[in-house]
Design an enzyme around this catalytic site. Sequence first.
Site, PDB file in Angstrom:
ATOM      1  N   GLN A  98       0.842  -1.197   0.000  1.00  8.98           N
ATOM      2  CA  GLN A  98       0.000   0.000   0.000  1.00  8.98           C
ATOM      3  C   GLN A  98       0.881   1.253   0.000  1.00  8.98           C
ATOM      4  O   GLN A  98       1.658   1.477   0.931  1.00  8.98           O
ATOM      5  CB  GLN A  98      -0.929   0.062   1.213  1.00  8.98           C
ATOM      6  N   TYR A 180      -5.047  11.463   3.656  1.00 13.93           N
ATOM      7  CA  TYR A 180      -3.698  11.553   3.093  1.00 13.93           C
ATOM      8  C   TYR A 180      -3.715  12.233   1.718  1.00 13.93           C
ATOM      9  O   TYR A 180      -4.762  12.665   1.248  1.00 13.93           O
ATOM     10  CB  TYR A 180      -3.052  10.160   3.068  1.00 13.93           C
TER      11      TYR A 180
HETATM   12  C1  LIG Z   1      -3.534  -0.062  13.963  1.00 10.45           C
HETATM   13  C2  LIG Z   1      -4.217   0.297  12.672  1.00 10.45           C
HETATM   14  C3  LIG Z   1      -3.471   0.820  11.631  1.00 10.45           C
HETATM   15  C4  LIG Z   1      -4.071   1.135  10.413  1.00 10.45           C
HETATM   16  N1  LIG Z   1      -3.285   1.584   9.374  1.00 10.45           N
HETATM   17  C5  LIG Z   1      -3.823   1.718   8.137  1.00 10.45           C
HETATM   18  C6  LIG Z   1      -2.994   1.986   7.010  1.00 10.45           C
HETATM   19  O1  LIG Z   1      -1.754   2.089   7.090  1.00 10.45           O
HETATM   20  N2  LIG Z   1      -3.609   2.120   5.808  1.00 10.45           N
HETATM   21  C7  LIG Z   1      -4.972   2.007   5.655  1.00 10.45           C
HETATM   22  O2  LIG Z   1      -5.476   2.129   4.550  1.00 10.45           O
HETATM   23  N3  LIG Z   1      -5.769   1.741   6.716  1.00 10.45           N
HETATM   24  C8  LIG Z   1      -5.232   1.570   7.928  1.00 10.45           C
HETATM   25  N4  LIG Z   1      -6.041   1.219   8.985  1.00 10.45           N
HETATM   26  C9  LIG Z   1      -7.499   1.000   8.773  1.00 10.45           C
HETATM   27  C10 LIG Z   1      -7.804  -0.483   8.560  1.00 10.45           C
HETATM   28  O3  LIG Z   1      -7.211  -0.961   7.354  1.00 10.45           O
HETATM   29  C11 LIG Z   1      -9.319  -0.764   8.508  1.00 10.45           C
HETATM   30  O4  LIG Z   1      -9.903   0.017   7.493  1.00 10.45           O
HETATM   31  C12 LIG Z   1     -10.046  -0.496   9.827  1.00 10.45           C
HETATM   32  O5  LIG Z   1      -9.318  -0.993  10.925  1.00 10.45           O
HETATM   33  C13 LIG Z   1     -11.450  -1.119   9.813  1.00 10.45           C
HETATM   34  O6  LIG Z   1     -11.349  -2.510   9.543  1.00 10.45           O
HETATM   35  P1  LIG Z   1     -11.598  -3.618  10.702  1.00 10.45           P
HETATM   36  O7  LIG Z   1     -12.983  -3.366  11.233  1.00 10.45           O
HETATM   37  O8  LIG Z   1     -11.497  -4.943  10.026  1.00 10.45           O
HETATM   38  O9  LIG Z   1     -10.554  -3.415  11.756  1.00 10.45           O
HETATM   39  C14 LIG Z   1      -5.467   0.938  10.224  1.00 10.45           C
HETATM   40  C15 LIG Z   1      -6.222   0.413  11.293  1.00 10.45           C
HETATM   41  C16 LIG Z   1      -5.627   0.081  12.498  1.00 10.45           C
HETATM   42  C17 LIG Z   1      -6.462  -0.522  13.597  1.00 10.45           C
END
Ligand SMILES: Cc1cc2nc3c(=O)[nH]c(=O)nc-3n(C[C@H](O)[C@H](O)[C@H](O)COP(=O)(O)O)c2cc1C
Length: 355
Positions: A98, A180
Amino acid sequence: MTALFSKTQLGRLDLRNRIVMAPMTRSRAGNDDEPTELMVEYYRQRASAGMIISEGIYPSADGKGYCRTPGLVSDAQVAGWRRVVDAVHAEGGTMVAQLMHCGRIAHVDNKSADSEIVAPSAIAAKGEMYTDTAGMQPFSPPRTLERDEIPAVIEAYRRSTERAYASGFDGVELHCTSGYLPAQFLSTGTNRRDDDYGGSLANRIRFPIEVLTAMASVDGADRVGFRICPGNPFNDLSDENPEETFTAFLGGVADLDLAYCHVIRLHGVELDNIALARANFPGPLIVNDSYKLAEASDVVEKGEAAAVSFARAFMANPDLVHRFEIGAELNRLNPATMYTVGPEGYTDYPTLDQT
Ligand SMILES: Cc1cc2nc3c(=O)[nH]c(=O)nc-3n(C[C@H](O)[C@H](O)[C@H](O)COP(=O)(O)O)c2cc1C
């Protein structure tokens, strides 16, 4: 239930199941922002995912916002990612990088001395971010990107795509949300330019379309995906009409034949992001945010999405796919160790076999 565990293809990307590991910044990179052996182990543990999307990786020094985040700029970083991707491939997995340029979501203490904080317009984001030097600090103000500097920013994404392929990644994903740089160009609250990259809708969508086109120029569009979340307010993002913005943006990329659109849904709002993506993007969708096993099975079964991505569940469960297969309990996540240094809360979440 079976559809979720069946293989599929997104463009040229082979997925052995529809359970994708969502991108997660974990702030464990080495001193030169290179992937470490600890990161190799973390991703290797999660290689049974249908596809792993890496944490956000900066495509240029200016693109770094957060502390201890990795890049795809130097040879050492390429070598580090090569070890990560080799480990995932050795387990039979698929992995994409990514590319995340933070733009104005940054603090000077998190960046190298020779880098700058740039954005479509010189409007500082409201809010704070973590620094290793002084804890939480207000976002640093950005400088406006000059019109003649924009081609070099797009070129950095293209060059990083080359480096991603040199590292062995199967594909690349453009991070187009969460406040971003691409999202800063797309949104009215952050883009006040009066040249051909701002003002009108057609001008605001120009930057991310040109970036995707540049990424696709490296080795085809069928290895390139992108991530969106229309209406996302994260990191002080605001847009007067996200539905209109993203309808136009998706229309603008529809002909590129990209591998997939990774769409994050929002809760408690009228705008249905998944419906919007489905209506305006002709290719496969990966859907995200707060899916549980039953709902994920359902959307794949019904053909509403090609795959579902999971972030927090994969953080806490390296063997998430196996647990889903047998309907096992999931480990609980410890939010305190999401961005800390070292193996705790990173590589020490147990598999079922280890508990
Ligand atoms: C610790 C953490 C770091 C994240 N870093 C990114 C990232 O670098 N890029 C991105 O697109 N989303 C990032 N996200 C968002 C997640 O990809 C995701 O969209 C979000 O956690 C919801 O999905 P989930 O319900 O399965 O956790 C991050 C989420 C968490 C919890």
